[in-house]
Design a protein around this motif. Sequence first.
Motif, PDB file in Angstrom:
ATOM      1  N   ALA A  37       0.816  -1.470   0.110  1.00  0.00           N
ATOM      2  CA  ALA A  37       0.143  -0.481  -0.126  1.00  0.00           C
ATOM      3  C   ALA A  37       0.964   1.389   0.270  1.00  0.00           C
ATOM      4  CB  ALA A  37      -0.725  -0.336   1.048  1.00  0.00           C
ATOM      5  N   LEU A  38       2.001   1.232   0.534  1.00  0.00           N
ATOM      6  CA  LEU A  38       2.837   2.427   0.841  1.00  0.00           C
ATOM      7  C   LEU A  38       3.533   2.708   0.086  1.00  0.00           C
ATOM      8  CD1 LEU A  38       3.596   5.306   2.296  1.00  0.00           C
ATOM      9  CD2 LEU A  38       5.751   3.280   3.603  1.00  0.00           C
ATOM     10  N   LYS A  39       3.769   1.610  -1.139  1.00  0.00           N
ATOM     11  CA  LYS A  39       4.826   1.370  -2.328  1.00  0.00           C
ATOM     12  C   LYS A  39       4.102   1.835  -3.379  1.00  0.00           C
ATOM     13  CE  LYS A  39       6.888  -2.403  -2.615  1.00  0.00           C
ATOM     14  NZ  LYS A  39       7.404  -4.247  -3.350  1.00  0.00           N
ATOM     15  N   THR A  40       2.782   1.726  -3.264  1.00  0.00           N
ATOM     16  CA  THR A  40       1.529   2.672  -4.277  1.00  0.00           C
ATOM     17  C   THR A  40       1.603   3.996  -4.384  1.00  0.00           C
ATOM     18  OG1 THR A  40       0.706   0.219  -4.919  1.00  0.00           O
ATOM     19  CG2 THR A  40      -0.650   1.566  -5.320  1.00  0.00           C
ATOM     20  N   TYR A  41       1.291   4.329  -3.202  1.00  0.00           N
ATOM     21  CA  TYR A  41       1.215   5.801  -2.371  1.00  0.00           C
ATOM     22  C   TYR A  41       2.075   6.133  -3.352  1.00  0.00           C
ATOM     23  CZ  TYR A  41       0.789   9.707   0.130  1.00  0.00           C
ATOM     24  OH  TYR A  41       0.421  11.107   0.733  1.00  0.00           O
ATOM     25  N   LEU A  42       3.224   6.053  -2.640  1.00  0.00           N
ATOM     26  CA  LEU A  42       4.735   7.010  -3.109  1.00  0.00           C
ATOM     27  C   LEU A  42       4.925   6.849  -4.270  1.00  0.00           C
ATOM     28  CD1 LEU A  42       7.216   5.238  -0.256  1.00  0.00           C
ATOM     29  CD2 LEU A  42       5.501   7.414   0.045  1.00  0.00           C
ATOM     30  N   SER A  43       4.638   5.769  -4.925  1.00  0.00           N
ATOM     31  CA  SER A  43       4.749   5.746  -6.536  1.00  0.00           C
ATOM     32  C   SER A  43       3.730   6.956  -6.989  1.00  0.00           C
ATOM     33  CB  SER A  43       4.304   5.040  -7.145  1.00  0.00           C
ATOM     34  OG  SER A  43       5.632   3.661  -6.777  1.00  0.00           O
TER      35      SER A  43
ATOM     36  N   LEU B 239      -4.024  13.084 -12.390  1.00  0.00           N
ATOM     37  CA  LEU B 239      -4.086  11.643 -11.348  1.00  0.00           C
ATOM     38  C   LEU B 239      -4.562  13.352 -10.000  1.00  0.00           C
ATOM     39  CD1 LEU B 239      -0.592  10.064 -11.114  1.00  0.00           C
ATOM     40  CD2 LEU B 239      -2.993   9.569 -11.450  1.00  0.00           C
ATOM     41  N   GLY B 240      -4.459  14.450 -10.074  1.00  0.00           N
ATOM     42  CA  GLY B 240      -4.494  14.992  -8.988  1.00  0.00           C
ATOM     43  C   GLY B 240      -5.625  15.542  -9.359  1.00  0.00           C
ATOM     44  N   ALA B 241      -6.970  15.267 -10.343  1.00  0.00           N
ATOM     45  CA  ALA B 241      -8.050  15.884 -10.631  1.00  0.00           C
ATOM     46  C   ALA B 241      -8.821  14.677  -9.930  1.00  0.00           C
ATOM     47  CB  ALA B 241      -8.195  15.726 -11.652  1.00  0.00           C
ATOM     48  N   ARG B 242      -8.699  13.542  -9.914  1.00  0.00           N
ATOM     49  CA  ARG B 242      -9.485  11.889  -8.500  1.00  0.00           C
ATOM     50  C   ARG B 242      -9.267  12.684  -7.435  1.00  0.00           C
ATOM     51  NH1 ARG B 242     -10.018   8.152 -11.752  1.00  0.00           N
ATOM     52  NH2 ARG B 242     -10.218   6.892 -10.031  1.00  0.00           N
ATOM     53  N   PRO B 243     -10.458  12.387  -6.808  1.00  0.00           N
ATOM     54  CA  PRO B 243     -10.748  12.597  -5.358  1.00  0.00           C
ATOM     55  C   PRO B 243     -10.375  11.698  -4.381  1.00  0.00           C
ATOM     56  CG  PRO B 243     -13.058  12.347  -6.555  1.00  0.00           C
ATOM     57  CD  PRO B 243     -11.898  12.629  -6.897  1.00  0.00           C
ATOM     58  N   ASP B 244     -10.438  10.182  -4.575  1.00  0.00           N
ATOM     59  CA  ASP B 244      -9.108   9.505  -3.882  1.00  0.00           C
ATOM     60  C   ASP B 244      -7.910   9.980  -4.326  1.00  0.00           C
ATOM     61  OD1 ASP B 244      -8.854   8.857  -6.878  1.00  0.00           O
ATOM     62  OD2 ASP B 244      -9.209   6.516  -6.496  1.00  0.00           O
ATOM     63  N   MET B 245      -7.607  10.507  -5.179  1.00  0.00           N
ATOM     64  CA  MET B 245      -5.842  10.498  -5.133  1.00  0.00           C
ATOM     65  C   MET B 245      -5.899  12.336  -4.338  1.00  0.00           C
ATOM     66  SD  MET B 245      -4.202   8.746  -6.790  1.00  0.00           S
ATOM     67  CE  MET B 245      -4.479   7.290  -7.944  1.00  0.00           C
ATOM     68  N   ARG B 246      -6.996  13.061  -4.777  1.00  0.00           N
ATOM     69  CA  ARG B 246      -6.385  14.529  -4.136  1.00  0.00           C
ATOM     70  C   ARG B 246      -6.466  14.034  -2.406  1.00  0.00           C
ATOM     71  NH1 ARG B 246      -7.679  19.159  -7.587  1.00  0.00           N
ATOM     72  NH2 ARG B 246      -8.039  20.368  -5.085  1.00  0.00           N
ATOM     73  N   ARG B 247      -7.360  13.511  -1.899  1.00  0.00           N
ATOM     74  CA  ARG B 247      -7.483  13.251  -0.584  1.00  0.00           C
ATOM     75  C   ARG B 247      -5.727  12.431   0.043  1.00  0.00           C
ATOM     76  NH1 ARG B 247     -12.004  10.666  -0.899  1.00  0.00           N
ATOM     77  NH2 ARG B 247     -11.148   8.727  -1.369  1.00  0.00           N
ATOM     78  N   ALA B 248      -5.218  12.067  -1.119  1.00  0.00           N
ATOM     79  CA  ALA B 248      -3.738  11.434  -0.606  1.00  0.00           C
ATOM     80  C   ALA B 248      -2.308  12.205  -0.999  1.00  0.00           C
ATOM     81  CB  ALA B 248      -3.610   9.801  -1.460  1.00  0.00           C
TER      82      ALA B 248
ATOM     83  N   ALA C  28      -1.976   5.657   2.799  1.00  0.00           N
ATOM     84  CA  ALA C  28      -1.290   5.123   2.207  1.00  0.00           C
ATOM     85  C   ALA C  28      -2.895   3.557   1.834  1.00  0.00           C
ATOM     86  CB  ALA C  28      -0.312   4.530   1.819  1.00  0.00           C
ATOM     87  N   ARG C  29      -2.944   3.441   2.905  1.00  0.00           N
ATOM     88  CA  ARG C  29      -4.048   2.323   3.478  1.00  0.00           C
ATOM     89  C   ARG C  29      -5.514   2.686   2.639  1.00  0.00           C
ATOM     90  NH1 ARG C  29      -3.783  -0.914   7.074  1.00  0.00           N
ATOM     91  NH2 ARG C  29      -5.499  -1.667   6.959  1.00  0.00           N
ATOM     92  N   GLY C  30      -5.990   4.232   2.718  1.00  0.00           N
ATOM     93  CA  GLY C  30      -6.873   4.694   1.631  1.00  0.00           C
ATOM     94  C   GLY C  30      -6.784   4.705   0.952  1.00  0.00           C
TER      95      GLY C  30
ATOM     96  N   ALA D  73       1.429  -0.153  -9.981  1.00  0.00           N
ATOM     97  CA  ALA D  73       0.702  -1.039 -10.204  1.00  0.00           C
ATOM     98  C   ALA D  73       0.859  -1.912 -11.290  1.00  0.00           C
ATOM     99  CB  ALA D  73      -0.694  -0.289 -10.142  1.00  0.00           C
ATOM    100  N   LEU D  74       0.524  -3.191 -11.018  1.00  0.00           N
ATOM    101  CA  LEU D  74       0.546  -3.939 -11.804  1.00  0.00           C
ATOM    102  C   LEU D  74      -1.292  -4.632 -12.691  1.00  0.00           C
ATOM    103  CD1 LEU D  74       1.761  -5.915 -13.791  1.00  0.00           C
ATOM    104  CD2 LEU D  74       2.214  -7.719 -12.015  1.00  0.00           C
ATOM    105  N   LEU D  75      -1.867  -4.738 -13.151  1.00  0.00           N
ATOM    106  CA  LEU D  75      -2.920  -4.740 -13.596  1.00  0.00           C
ATOM    107  C   LEU D  75      -2.926  -6.217 -13.909  1.00  0.00           C
ATOM    108  CD1 LEU D  75      -2.934  -1.885 -12.260  1.00  0.00           C
ATOM    109  CD2 LEU D  75      -5.669  -2.685 -14.142  1.00  0.00           C
ATOM    110  N   ARG D  76      -3.463  -6.671 -13.582  1.00  0.00           N
ATOM    111  CA  ARG D  76      -3.906  -8.220 -14.480  1.00  0.00           C
ATOM    112  C   ARG D  76      -5.250  -8.796 -13.812  1.00  0.00           C
ATOM    113  NH1 ARG D  76      -0.088 -13.153 -12.686  1.00  0.00           N
ATOM    114  NH2 ARG D  76       1.586 -11.528 -14.127  1.00  0.00           N
ATOM    115  N   GLU D  77      -6.085  -8.380 -15.808  1.00  0.00           N
ATOM    116  CA  GLU D  77      -7.874  -8.475 -16.220  1.00  0.00           C
ATOM    117  C   GLU D  77      -8.714  -8.662 -15.060  1.00  0.00           C
ATOM    118  OE1 GLU D  77      -8.643 -13.413 -15.393  1.00  0.00           O
ATOM    119  OE2 GLU D  77      -6.795 -13.450 -16.447  1.00  0.00           O
ATOM    120  N   GLY D  78      -8.083  -6.610 -14.870  1.00  0.00           N
ATOM    121  CA  GLY D  78      -8.733  -5.980 -14.199  1.00  0.00           C
ATOM    122  C   GLY D  78      -8.461  -5.611 -12.308  1.00  0.00           C
ATOM    123  N   HIS D  79      -7.322  -6.858 -12.334  1.00  0.00           N
ATOM    124  CA  HIS D  79      -7.445  -6.550 -10.705  1.00  0.00           C
ATOM    125  C   HIS D  79      -5.660  -6.139 -10.645  1.00  0.00           C
ATOM    126  CE1 HIS D  79     -11.723  -8.180 -10.010  1.00  0.00           C
ATOM    127  NE2 HIS D  79     -11.156  -9.543 -11.149  1.00  0.00           N
TER     128      HIS D  79
END
Length: 690
Positions: free
Chosen positions: A407-413, A516-525, A574-576, A641-647
């Motif tokens: 979670a922290l790795k994804t957030y920092l990236s 990225l900054g326009a997305r609500p979840d990204m703005r909070r983070a 990061a968890r959120g 992130a690595l996405l495989r079949e939408g996950h």
Amino acid sequence: MPWKPSLGWPRAEAVEGHARLLLDLAMVLGVAALTSVLFQRLKLPTVLGYLLAGMIVGPHVPVPLVADLGNVRLMGELGVILLMFAIGLEFSLPKLLHAGPPALLTGTLQVGTQLVVGFLVARLLGWPPLESAFFGASLAIASTMILAKLFDERGLRGPLKETVMGVLLVEDLHAVLLLAALTAAASMGGPSAGAIATTVLKLVVFLAVLVGAGRLVVPRGVRWVADHARDEVLLVVTAGLCFGLAQLAAWAGFSVAMGAFVAGMLVCESGRGRKVEHLVHPLRDLFAAMFFVAVGMLMEPTVVLRDWPLVLLFSALVILVNAVSVTVGATLAGLPLALGLRAGLALGQVGEFGFILLSAGIGLGVVDPSRYALLAAICVATALATPALLSAGDPASRLVARHLPAALKTYLSLYQSWAATLRAPALRKAPGAAVRRTFLHLLLDAILIGLVGALAPRVVRMSAAWLEGHAFGHTLAQGAVLLAAAILVGLLVRRMLRRSRVLAERLLDLPGPGDLGARPDMRRAFRTGLRLGVLLLAGLPVLAAVLALIPLTSLGTLSAATALAVPLLLWRRARGLQRDLDAGAEWLGENAQDPWGPPGTSAVPSAGGWRTLRIGPHCPSLGRSLAELDLIGGSSVALVALLREGHLVEPRPEVLLQPGDLLALSGSGSALDAAQAALGREPEAGHSSG
């Protein structure tokens, strides 16, 4: 009686003085030549060789070579002046702007944290406040000389060197301010709110007059001399300017080092700084060697043996605090975590400016002279560790990247990808006036908090004097003062938090890669990281300026709360963010490039700092692991992130690439191009895909 020139032979005393000076010069340079050659052969910093030479010719080692400390210190002071002049030659507003917000935030956080921690530890050891402040400041500045030589010897270039040199540039600026503030505070008998205000005002006026008048004359004059006269004339003119402004600063009550720094900065404005630096470089190195020899002469082996636990304690603090503070500062500024960690380990040593600061404290009588030997031992220990720390940077960054929570790795990236747009070109398009005004208001609030913390104890002492003999009245007045101070500080902190939110929102309105900054979840983070960086940038310098005025328990509590709050807030966001991404990560592939898809597939242009690549059926990297492709902690790009079949799939080193996988990468444009080229490169002979 002052000496008067005559036409006869020199007096016997003068001949004896000249002979002694010549003997000291020959002795010091001869021994320093041998030790520096030895240390260079051992691939160790030559500064350590100069310190050893000082011990050999000093009075504390039983060697039949003893130089006159007064003569060596006089030549060493010339080295300090020339060293500060050379630093000023490298300091220019364009360079500072090029280093940008990352260097400013990282350098400020490193100096402020090291100063506060060093001060706290020294106070816990029972040292007086001013002595603790001088010693903490002497630990806070890394060595430009050691790192520059190490980078040159190892041929290191690229982002690491640029980051470290940018931080060193900001550190040098803070060092000059610390030198002026601490010297003035010590000369006024100790820190107080009035003394700090007077010092700051006097310093601002002096620098404004000196720099304002100097910029009208010095750059034009130096430019004319450089273009129309021989090199030796240019050297004489600039050296005269250097020593002249150094003496002017001394007359004004400031350090000669600060005057030399201003002289170098004015010469740099002429556009001929490189040429002057080339001419001054041999003189600077020669007399800087004399300065370190003088430091070595003050080293008492008995003191070092007696204080070896303190040497180990402060050496560990320098390495650990610098590594952590630089990593946190660089990360909050949007640089890759691996780069921040490597830079923090590289900066884990005590620099030459520490001796200048401590010398000023000893000269003013507020620092015990034995601290010189302690600082020199810390310098030796950290300098010896620096080559190993520099080599350990890459393995340490890989280790941290492998064990960092997903979670922290994804957030920092993601934060790094978006923050890449806040570099200087983007800031020029920002609503500059509004951003600057909001930040200045934040800084003013931080200054007011510091003044309240400094004045509250004085008001309590004044009430005790007024109400002497009235215990109940004194207790009531003390409680009222402390309550009013707490309420006022609470209101100011609340206003700082609100203004930091406004400033973060204005920065978030800048266009980013993939919006990225326009997305609500990204703005909070992203807002959390921005607010932390802004608050630390505004609050740490003020805290460092008034730390001697704050009660020890309050300072320790505040420092501990800050140290805990930063990682906890980042982890919470990061968890959120991870939960938001798990709920709907399909947006990551909306603008995916497909360079290995079916023939005729058009590539979608991507913004700088962010790229999503689809692994097509003809990609040469199919079946290869992320570890083999060096995409986990080793490359100059971050795998968001690595996405495989939408996950989302946790990007572990052993994960193998499959057709249709989406790789979301962040980094500079050139780094992303290199990563895409590496993914499209055929595996080496002997590789077996699993």
